[in-house]
Design a protein around this motif. Sequence first.
Motif, short mmCIF file in Angstrom:
data_model
loop_
_atom_site.label_atom_id
_atom_site.label_comp_id
_atom_site.label_asym_id
_atom_site.label_seq_id
_atom_site.Cartn_x
_atom_site.Cartn_y
_atom_site.Cartn_z
N ARG A 290 0.78 -1.20 -0.01
CA ARG A 290 0.07 -0.04 -0.18
C ARG A 290 0.74 1.29 0.10
N VAL A 291 0.51 2.26 -0.77
CA VAL A 291 1.12 3.62 -0.65
C VAL A 291 0.22 4.61 -0.50
N ALA B 248 -3.98 11.30 0.66
CA ALA B 248 -3.03 10.45 1.69
C ALA B 248 -3.72 9.12 2.30
N GLU B 249 -4.91 8.73 1.57
CA GLU B 249 -5.33 7.61 2.10
C GLU B 249 -4.58 6.46 1.55
N CYS C 158 -8.32 6.16 -6.49
CA CYS C 158 -8.43 6.05 -5.09
C CYS C 158 -9.73 5.69 -4.71
N PRO C 159 -10.21 4.73 -3.94
CA PRO C 159 -11.83 4.65 -3.30
C PRO C 159 -12.23 5.70 -2.62
N GLN D 77 0.35 3.49 -10.74
CA GLN D 77 1.56 2.88 -9.58
C GLN D 77 1.65 3.95 -8.38
N GLY D 78 0.70 4.20 -7.73
CA GLY D 78 0.65 4.98 -6.62
C GLY D 78 0.97 6.49 -6.85
N LYS D 79 0.96 6.80 -7.99
CA LYS D 79 1.53 8.16 -8.43
C LYS D 79 0.30 9.03 -8.95
#
Length: 142
Positions: free
Chosen positions: A43-44, A50-51, A60-61, A69-71
């Motif tokens: 997880r990131v 910032a969740e 993002c849910p 890829q988290g970016k």
Amino acid sequence: MIVSCPECNGKVSSTVPNCPHCGFKMTPPDPNSVEALDAPVERVPCPYCAEPILLAATICPKCRGPVVQGKAVHPAHRPGKRVAPVIVKSFMSYAVICMLLYLLCWPLSLILNLMWYSEANALQKETGQEPEGKGCLFVMLF
């Protein structure tokens, strides 16, 4: 069969490749694989809110921000509303036609003048700018 998404807990069919709610890749792990059971879920933090989100998530849910890829996804590549370009239209040629028709057949010219003037009003309400020639059409009405 309906299952819960591990990312957003939304109800999803087990046959879909991605969660329709958050975009999480729904490929089930091989039950015979020991690595699948022991693999930690990476997880990131979401770059928008910032969740904590899964690295494989595409949305993002919580804030529905698009990620890869988290970016964060560049604003030009984000899905969203497309703004239509403002169309500038001139009514000067319509005013000249109306003026010539007033000399030949004033009832027809009056009808066309009213029609084009109302179209110019609608365009002005849409764009916020008075189109060229609207004043000429207005003057010919009186």
